[in-house]
Write a protein that holds these residues in place. Structure first.
Motif, PDB file in Angstrom:
ATOM      1  N   VAL A 155      84.283  93.910-116.188  1.00  0.00           N
ATOM      2  CA  VAL A 155      84.246  93.090-116.964  1.00  0.00           C
ATOM      3  C   VAL A 155      82.512  92.427-116.886  1.00  0.00           C
ATOM      4  O   VAL A 155      82.183  92.528-115.999  1.00  0.00           O
ATOM      5  CB  VAL A 155      85.172  91.654-117.054  1.00  0.00           C
ATOM      6  N   ALA A 156      82.341  91.463-117.933  1.00  0.00           N
ATOM      7  CA  ALA A 156      80.958  91.036-117.919  1.00  0.00           C
ATOM      8  C   ALA A 156      80.849  90.200-116.835  1.00  0.00           C
ATOM      9  O   ALA A 156      81.626  89.402-116.202  1.00  0.00           O
ATOM     10  CB  ALA A 156      80.644  90.306-119.354  1.00  0.00           C
ATOM     11  N   ALA A 157      79.535  89.942-116.411  1.00  0.00           N
ATOM     12  CA  ALA A 157      79.123  88.944-115.210  1.00  0.00           C
ATOM     13  C   ALA A 157      79.666  87.682-115.242  1.00  0.00           C
ATOM     14  O   ALA A 157      80.172  87.328-113.987  1.00  0.00           O
ATOM     15  CB  ALA A 157      77.499  89.169-115.140  1.00  0.00           C
ATOM     16  N   TRP A 187      82.294  86.570-115.559  1.00  0.00           N
ATOM     17  CA  TRP A 187      83.598  86.519-115.232  1.00  0.00           C
ATOM     18  C   TRP A 187      83.953  87.124-113.991  1.00  0.00           C
ATOM     19  O   TRP A 187      84.944  86.942-113.272  1.00  0.00           O
ATOM     20  CB  TRP A 187      84.505  87.448-116.201  1.00  0.00           C
ATOM     21  N   HIS A 188      82.910  87.583-113.258  1.00  0.00           N
ATOM     22  CA  HIS A 188      83.113  88.063-111.825  1.00  0.00           C
ATOM     23  C   HIS A 188      83.458  86.796-110.923  1.00  0.00           C
ATOM     24  O   HIS A 188      82.868  85.918-110.934  1.00  0.00           O
ATOM     25  CB  HIS A 188      81.749  88.796-111.402  1.00  0.00           C
ATOM     26  N   PRO A 228      85.338  90.080-122.002  1.00  0.00           N
ATOM     27  CA  PRO A 228      84.567  91.232-122.454  1.00  0.00           C
ATOM     28  C   PRO A 228      84.206  92.363-121.435  1.00  0.00           C
ATOM     29  O   PRO A 228      84.187  91.491-120.265  1.00  0.00           O
ATOM     30  CB  PRO A 228      83.296  90.717-123.268  1.00  0.00           C
ATOM     31  N   LEU A 229      84.230  93.441-121.695  1.00  0.00           N
ATOM     32  CA  LEU A 229      83.736  94.211-120.974  1.00  0.00           C
ATOM     33  C   LEU A 229      82.106  94.251-120.693  1.00  0.00           C
ATOM     34  O   LEU A 229      81.429  93.735-121.628  1.00  0.00           O
ATOM     35  CB  LEU A 229      83.924  95.688-121.130  1.00  0.00           C
ATOM     36  N   SER A 230      81.540  94.829-119.358  1.00  0.00           N
ATOM     37  CA  SER A 230      80.403  94.738-119.355  1.00  0.00           C
ATOM     38  C   SER A 230      79.672  96.095-119.651  1.00  0.00           C
ATOM     39  O   SER A 230      80.387  96.804-120.156  1.00  0.00           O
ATOM     40  CB  SER A 230      79.848  94.345-117.877  1.00  0.00           C
ATOM     41  N   GLU A 231      78.415  96.326-119.780  1.00  0.00           N
ATOM     42  CA  GLU A 231      77.814  97.643-120.209  1.00  0.00           C
ATOM     43  C   GLU A 231      78.161  98.660-119.264  1.00  0.00           C
ATOM     44  O   GLU A 231      78.801  99.674-119.743  1.00  0.00           O
ATOM     45  CB  GLU A 231      76.429  97.561-120.069  1.00  0.00           C
ATOM     46  N   HIS A 282      81.799  99.507-120.537  1.00  0.00           N
ATOM     47  CA  HIS A 282      81.879 100.360-121.402  1.00  0.00           C
ATOM     48  C   HIS A 282      81.724 102.086-121.272  1.00  0.00           C
ATOM     49  O   HIS A 282      82.234 102.747-121.743  1.00  0.00           O
ATOM     50  CB  HIS A 282      80.868  99.928-122.548  1.00  0.00           C
ATOM     51  N   ARG A 339      89.537  94.470-123.951  1.00  0.00           N
ATOM     52  CA  ARG A 339      89.034  95.212-122.919  1.00  0.00           C
ATOM     53  C   ARG A 339      89.799  96.491-122.669  1.00  0.00           C
ATOM     54  O   ARG A 339      89.279  97.355-122.237  1.00  0.00           O
ATOM     55  CB  ARG A 339      88.871  94.461-121.507  1.00  0.00           C
TER      56      ARG A 339
END
Length: 183
Positions: A63-65, A67-68, A78-81, A84, A109
Protein backbone atom coordinates in the motif's frame (compact mmCIF):
# COMPACT_ATOMS: atom_id res chain seq x y z
CA UNK A 1 -17.42 -16.27 -5.47
CA UNK A 2 -17.81 -18.13 -8.70
CA UNK A 3 -17.73 -21.79 -9.48
CA UNK A 4 -18.00 -23.89 -12.59
CA UNK A 5 -18.16 -27.60 -13.23
CA UNK A 6 -17.23 -29.43 -16.42
CA UNK A 7 -19.04 -32.79 -16.37
CA UNK A 8 -16.90 -33.99 -19.28
CA UNK A 9 -13.65 -33.69 -17.37
CA UNK A 10 -14.96 -33.61 -13.82
CA UNK A 11 -12.95 -30.45 -13.17
CA UNK A 12 -14.25 -27.79 -10.81
CA UNK A 13 -12.95 -24.24 -10.86
CA UNK A 14 -13.50 -21.49 -8.32
CA UNK A 15 -11.88 -18.10 -8.03
CA UNK A 16 -11.87 -15.43 -5.33
CA UNK A 17 -9.81 -12.26 -4.71
CA UNK A 18 -9.18 -10.16 -1.56
CA UNK A 19 -6.71 -10.78 -1.91
CA UNK A 20 -7.26 -12.44 -5.27
CA UNK A 21 -8.18 -16.06 -5.07
CA UNK A 22 -8.15 -18.14 -8.22
CA UNK A 23 -8.84 -21.67 -9.23
CA UNK A 24 -7.56 -23.48 -12.24
CA UNK A 25 -8.77 -26.71 -13.76
CA UNK A 26 -6.79 -29.86 -14.13
CA UNK A 27 -3.19 -31.01 -13.94
CA UNK A 28 -2.09 -29.00 -16.97
CA UNK A 29 -3.18 -25.87 -15.15
CA UNK A 30 -0.19 -25.61 -12.85
CA UNK A 31 2.74 -24.83 -15.08
CA UNK A 32 3.36 -28.40 -16.19
CA UNK A 33 2.48 -29.94 -12.84
CA UNK A 34 4.63 -27.73 -10.66
CA UNK A 35 3.73 -25.24 -7.98
CA UNK A 36 5.04 -21.70 -8.48
CA UNK A 37 7.26 -23.03 -11.24
CA UNK A 38 9.22 -24.99 -8.63
CA UNK A 39 9.70 -28.71 -8.13
CA UNK A 40 6.84 -31.09 -8.97
CA UNK A 41 4.55 -31.90 -6.06
CA UNK A 42 3.51 -35.58 -6.41
CA UNK A 43 0.66 -35.25 -3.91
CA UNK A 44 -0.75 -32.24 -5.74
CA UNK A 45 -0.42 -33.96 -9.10
CA UNK A 46 -2.30 -36.98 -7.71
CA UNK A 47 -5.10 -34.75 -6.38
CA UNK A 48 -5.36 -32.92 -9.69
CA UNK A 49 -5.54 -36.19 -11.59
CA UNK A 50 -8.49 -37.06 -9.34
CA UNK A 51 -10.29 -33.85 -10.42
CA UNK A 52 -9.47 -31.64 -7.42
CA UNK A 53 -10.04 -27.91 -7.65
CA UNK A 54 -6.94 -25.76 -7.50
CA UNK A 55 -7.23 -22.42 -5.73
CA UNK A 56 -4.64 -19.66 -6.17
CA UNK A 57 -4.75 -16.97 -3.50
CA UNK A 58 -3.17 -13.55 -3.97
CA UNK A 59 -2.99 -10.81 -1.40
CA UNK A 60 -3.01 -7.25 -2.68
CA UNK A 61 0.32 -5.54 -3.25
CA UNK A 62 2.06 -3.02 -1.01
CA UNK A 63 0.00 0.00 0.00
CA UNK A 64 0.92 3.67 -0.38
CA UNK A 65 3.50 5.09 2.04
CA UNK A 66 1.10 7.21 4.14
CA UNK A 67 -0.55 3.95 5.26
CA UNK A 68 2.63 2.16 6.35
CA UNK A 69 2.38 1.39 10.06
CA UNK A 70 -1.32 2.25 10.18
CA UNK A 71 -4.31 0.03 10.83
CA UNK A 72 -6.52 0.12 7.75
CA UNK A 73 -8.43 -3.16 7.50
CA UNK A 74 -11.16 -2.72 4.90
CA UNK A 75 -10.61 0.99 4.30
CA UNK A 76 -10.05 2.03 0.70
CA UNK A 77 -6.26 2.30 0.82
CA UNK A 78 -4.41 2.73 -2.49
CA UNK A 79 -1.55 0.60 -3.72
CA UNK A 80 1.91 2.10 -3.95
CA UNK A 81 3.86 1.99 -7.22
CA UNK A 82 5.54 -1.11 -5.84
CA UNK A 83 2.08 -2.55 -5.14
CA UNK A 84 1.06 -2.01 -8.78
CA UNK A 85 4.22 -3.80 -9.91
CA UNK A 86 3.48 -6.65 -7.49
CA UNK A 87 -0.08 -6.92 -8.87
CA UNK A 88 1.25 -7.12 -12.43
CA UNK A 89 3.83 -9.74 -11.39
CA UNK A 90 1.12 -11.80 -9.65
CA UNK A 91 -1.06 -11.74 -12.74
CA UNK A 92 1.89 -12.58 -15.00
CA UNK A 93 2.78 -15.54 -12.78
CA UNK A 94 -0.38 -17.25 -14.05
CA UNK A 95 0.10 -16.45 -17.73
CA UNK A 96 -1.12 -19.32 -19.85
CA UNK A 97 -3.20 -20.77 -17.03
CA UNK A 98 -6.88 -21.30 -17.85
CA UNK A 99 -9.07 -19.79 -15.13
CA UNK A 100 -12.81 -20.18 -14.98
CA UNK A 101 -13.30 -17.04 -12.86
CA UNK A 102 -11.56 -14.44 -10.76
CA UNK A 103 -13.35 -13.09 -7.68
CA UNK A 104 -12.31 -10.09 -5.60
CA UNK A 105 -13.45 -8.60 -2.31
CA UNK A 106 -14.18 -5.50 -4.36
CA UNK A 107 -11.66 -3.36 -2.50
CA UNK A 108 -9.73 -1.38 -5.12
CA UNK A 109 -6.37 -2.69 -3.89
CA UNK A 110 -7.54 -6.28 -4.42
CA UNK A 111 -9.40 -5.46 -7.61
CA UNK A 112 -6.15 -4.29 -9.25
CA UNK A 113 -4.75 -7.84 -9.30
CA UNK A 114 -8.14 -9.34 -10.12
CA UNK A 115 -8.59 -6.98 -13.09
CA UNK A 116 -5.20 -7.90 -14.53
CA UNK A 117 -6.03 -11.59 -14.22
CA UNK A 118 -9.45 -11.18 -15.84
CA UNK A 119 -8.53 -8.89 -18.73
CA UNK A 120 -6.30 -11.32 -20.58
CA UNK A 121 -8.90 -14.06 -20.17
CA UNK A 122 -12.06 -12.12 -21.04
CA UNK A 123 -13.65 -12.89 -17.67
CA UNK A 124 -16.36 -10.79 -16.02
CA UNK A 125 -15.83 -8.90 -12.76
CA UNK A 126 -17.12 -10.75 -9.73
CA UNK A 127 -17.02 -9.30 -6.23
CA UNK A 128 -17.66 -11.23 -3.02
CA UNK A 129 -18.03 -9.02 0.05
CA UNK A 130 -17.45 -12.00 2.35
CA UNK A 131 -13.80 -11.79 1.26
CA UNK A 132 -13.35 -8.28 2.64
CA UNK A 133 -10.38 -7.59 4.89
CA UNK A 134 -10.96 -7.89 8.63
CA UNK A 135 -13.04 -5.06 10.09
CA UNK A 136 -10.75 -2.98 12.33
CA UNK A 137 -13.67 -0.95 13.66
CA UNK A 138 -12.83 2.38 15.27
CA UNK A 139 -9.11 1.63 15.00
CA UNK A 140 -9.21 1.86 11.20
CA UNK A 141 -6.99 4.68 9.99
CA UNK A 142 -5.05 4.93 13.25
CA UNK A 143 -1.47 4.03 14.03
CA UNK A 144 -0.92 1.67 16.99
CA UNK A 145 0.47 4.58 19.01
CA UNK A 146 -2.77 6.51 18.36
CA UNK A 147 -4.77 3.58 19.73
CA UNK A 148 -2.45 3.47 22.75
CA UNK A 149 -2.95 7.20 23.40
CA UNK A 150 -6.74 6.84 23.19
CA UNK A 151 -7.01 3.61 25.18
CA UNK A 152 -3.83 2.72 27.06
CA UNK A 153 -3.03 -0.99 26.87
CA UNK A 154 -5.82 -1.84 24.40
CA UNK A 155 -3.62 -2.41 21.37
CA UNK A 156 -1.10 -4.51 23.33
CA UNK A 157 -3.95 -6.61 24.77
CA UNK A 158 -5.44 -7.11 21.31
CA UNK A 159 -2.06 -8.14 19.92
CA UNK A 160 -1.42 -10.59 22.78
CA UNK A 161 -4.88 -12.13 22.30
CA UNK A 162 -3.93 -13.62 18.94
CA UNK A 163 -7.10 -12.29 17.33
CA UNK A 164 -9.50 -13.42 20.06
CA UNK A 165 -10.26 -9.82 20.98
CA UNK A 166 -11.78 -7.35 18.51
CA UNK A 167 -11.07 -3.65 18.18
CA UNK A 168 -14.06 -1.54 19.29
CA UNK A 169 -16.70 -1.88 16.57
CA UNK A 170 -14.54 -4.39 14.68
CA UNK A 171 -14.38 -8.14 14.36
CA UNK A 172 -12.24 -10.96 15.73
CA UNK A 173 -10.22 -13.27 13.52
CA UNK A 174 -12.80 -15.98 14.28
CA UNK A 175 -15.66 -13.77 13.05
CA UNK A 176 -13.70 -12.92 9.92
CA UNK A 177 -12.97 -16.60 9.28
CA UNK A 178 -16.64 -17.47 9.75
CA UNK A 179 -17.55 -15.27 6.78
CA UNK A 180 -14.50 -15.91 4.59
CA UNK A 181 -14.28 -19.71 4.79
CA UNK A 182 -17.83 -20.42 3.49
CA UNK A 183 -17.29 -17.98 0.63
Amino acid sequence: MSASWDPGTGQATVTLCHTALLCAPGPAGLHNGTMDRGAPDPELERDLADGATVVHLFRHGAVAAPWHGRIYGRMDVPLSEEGHVQAAWSAASLDGLDLAAVVSSGLPRAEETARLLRESRGLQRQDESALLEIDRGRWAGLAPEDVEALTPGAFAAWKRSGGVLAPPGGETLQLMASRVVPA
